[in-house]
Design an enzyme around this catalytic site. Structure first.
Site: not given
Ligand code: FAD
Length: 456
Positions: A48, A51, A179, A183, A437, A442
């Site tokens: 996010c 991006k 999306y 984007e 307005h 609006e």
């Molecule tokens: C290009 C892009 C644009 C996006 N834009 C938006 C947006 O505009 N708005 C929005 O709401 N969402 C957006 N998203 C989605 C959003 O990033 C995710 O929904 C969100 O980050 C999910 O959070 P999470 O905690 O589930 O996982 P993540 O944020 O993915 O965190 C998971 C973490 O776990 C770590 N990990 C994985 N496996 C292991 C392991 N075995 N041991 C230790 N660490 C590990 C990873 O390195 C990562 O840091 C976007 C995603 C992408 C790829």
């Protein structure tokens, strides 16, 4: 003292994991979080945030053009990719530092390592091979880009690499119809790359309201993105520094970069979950109940890895609800039924509630209100970009079931409209709200006439 090393061990320091770890620690739990890449996770490090910074950068091309109609002459405007990347990296480092400090201030131990699950109470830290125990384990590992197994796929990039390209490619092909794909097509196009987007179905942005899908395709094409629907790549070759994409219809497209944004898969491969007895779905997502508990009572999961709704605010909400429920003494469920969301395409989309198609399927009778117009700014700028707004209303109760917007500021707007829709506002209540307005917004409170299909 319990018999475990920790009360809670969180795997993954992204949106969901960080929130859960902090709140659980605030409630007094002894918490550790393992992160294999960078604290902050996808959203902050390679989702996010970077991006949106790229989207801002790419808007300037249009802004410079629009300025002329207002009397401005912008001479010698040039774009430098390396400056953008460098400044973006600094900002991501700053945010990464804030996330680390917030965890530390809450008393959470950060472990820089990949972690895997050994059993219901045991985690292995892959960096050292050390095993630690915890009363509960939270899986918050997120998702990763999906790449199809076609010849030459090693030449393709995903959004992960797009944030670190050495140069802005002169020509780029974006593959995908969700999306992230739209984007990035807008970003590359706005920054000056010759941009093509391929989608294998008849119309991209599946799941969004059909009017938004059609109109976004029209507007993106007007801005210069070469959109090809019903198109897919069957092989990628490299010759003389150029990529040759062979499409399923036999056409060959030459380009400098190809970026796949064809969906994301839960990061559960090799995590040890199945051996520990945790049930996974057909895409590898962790199956959880409404309190994010898996089939193993001591193991929970939040965020993208559960495949419920892959958005940061949802992951954060789920992480917080988990901590409240397990450590805060109050059971909290997350309502996934109404999720306002924005797409930072160009033009931008904002959407909340039911699409027209879903509303028709679920309600006996619906009313539609639609408007499409050139925003005031475009009268002098000369831009032909159109703004679109649509309300989907339940004819029986008058409740607004869905709002779908396309145009500048739609992301900001839908957050506020989302409050009204979540509260169950009726069309009459929209109408009773006094207009602001002159704004585009609006129109949302002045849509008097029901939309009727044009006479045949
Ligand atoms: C290009 C892009 C644009 C996006 N834009 C938006 C947006 O505009 N708005 C929005 O709401 N969402 C957006 N998203 C989605 C959003 O990033 C995710 O929904 C969100 O980050 C999910 O959070 P999470 O905690 O589930 O996982 P993540 O944020 O993915 O965190 C998971 C973490 O776990 C770590 N990990 C994985 N496996 C292991 C392991 N075995 N041991 C230790 N660490 C590990 C990873 O390195 C990562 O840091 C976007 C995603 C992408 C790829």
């Amino acid at each position: 003292m319990t018999k475990y090393d920790y009360d809670l061990f969180v795997i993954g320091a992204g949106s969901g994991g960080v929130r859960a770890a902090r709140i659980a620690a605030n409630y007094g739990a002894r918490v550790a979080v393992a992160e294999e890449y960078r604290v902050g996770g996808t959203c902050v490090i390679r989702g996010c945030v970077p991006k949106k910074l790229f989207v801002y950068a790419s808007h300037f091309a249009d802004e410079f053009e629009d300025a002329a109609g207002f009397g401005w002459t912008v001479e010698g405007a040039r774009f430098d990719w390396k400056t953008l990347i460098g400044n973006k990296d600094k900002e991501i480092d700053r945010l990464n530092g804030i996330y680390i400090r917030n965890l530390q201030n809450a008393g959470v131990e950060i472990i820089e390592s990949r972690a895997t699950v050994v059993d219901a109470h045991k985690v292995r830290l892959e960096a050292t091979g050390r095993e630690v125990t915890a009363e509960r384990i939270l899986i918050a590992v997120g998702a990763m880009p999906f790449l199809p197994e076609i010849p030459g796929i090693e030449h393709a990039i995903t959004s992960n690499e797009a944030f670190h390209l050495e140069e802005l490619p002169g020509r780029v092909v974006v593959v995908g119809g969700g999306y992230i794909a739209v984007e990035f097509a807008g970003i590359f196009n706005g920054l000056g790359a010759r941009t093509m987007q391929l989608y294998r179905g008849p119309l991209f942005m599946r799941g969004f309201d059909d009017d938004l899908r059609t109109l976004l395709a029209e507007e993106m094409s007007k801005k210069g993105v070469d959109l090809r629907m019903d198109a897919d790549i069957k092989a990628i070759g490299k010759k003389d520094g150029e990529l040759h994409l062979t499409l399923t219809n036999g056409d060959v497209i030459k380009t400098d970069a190809v970026m796949y944004a064809t969906g994301r898969v839960p990061n559960t491969k090799g995590l040890g979950l199945e051996a520990a007895g945790v049930k996974l779905g057909k895409n590898g997502e962790v199956i959880v109940d409404e309190y994010s508990q898996t089939s193993v009572p001591s193991i929970y999961a939040v965020g993208d890895v559960t495949g419920r709704a892959n958005l940061t605010p949802v992951a954060i909400r789920e992480g917080h609800a988990f901590a409240d429920t397990v450590y805060g003494g109050r059971k909290v469920k997350v309502d996934h039924s109404i999720i306002p969301t924005a797409v930072f395409s160009q033009p931008e989309l904002g959407t909340v509630g039911l699409t027209e198609a879903l509303a028709r399927a679920r309600h006996p009778e619906i009313d539609l209100y639609k408007t499409s117009f050139r925003a005031m700014k475009n009268t002098l700028s000369g831009s032909q970009e159109r703004t679109f707004m649509k309300l989907v209303v339940d004819a029986q109760s008058d409740r607004v079931l869905g709002v779908h917007l396309m145009g500048p500021g739609s992301g900001e707007l839908i957050q506020a409209v989302g409050i009204a829709v979540t509260m169950g506002a009726t069309k009459a209540q929209f109408d009773a709200t006094i207009a602001v307005h002159p704004t585009a917004a609006e129109e949302l409170v002045t849509l008097r006439d029901k939309w009727r299909p044009p006479a045949a």
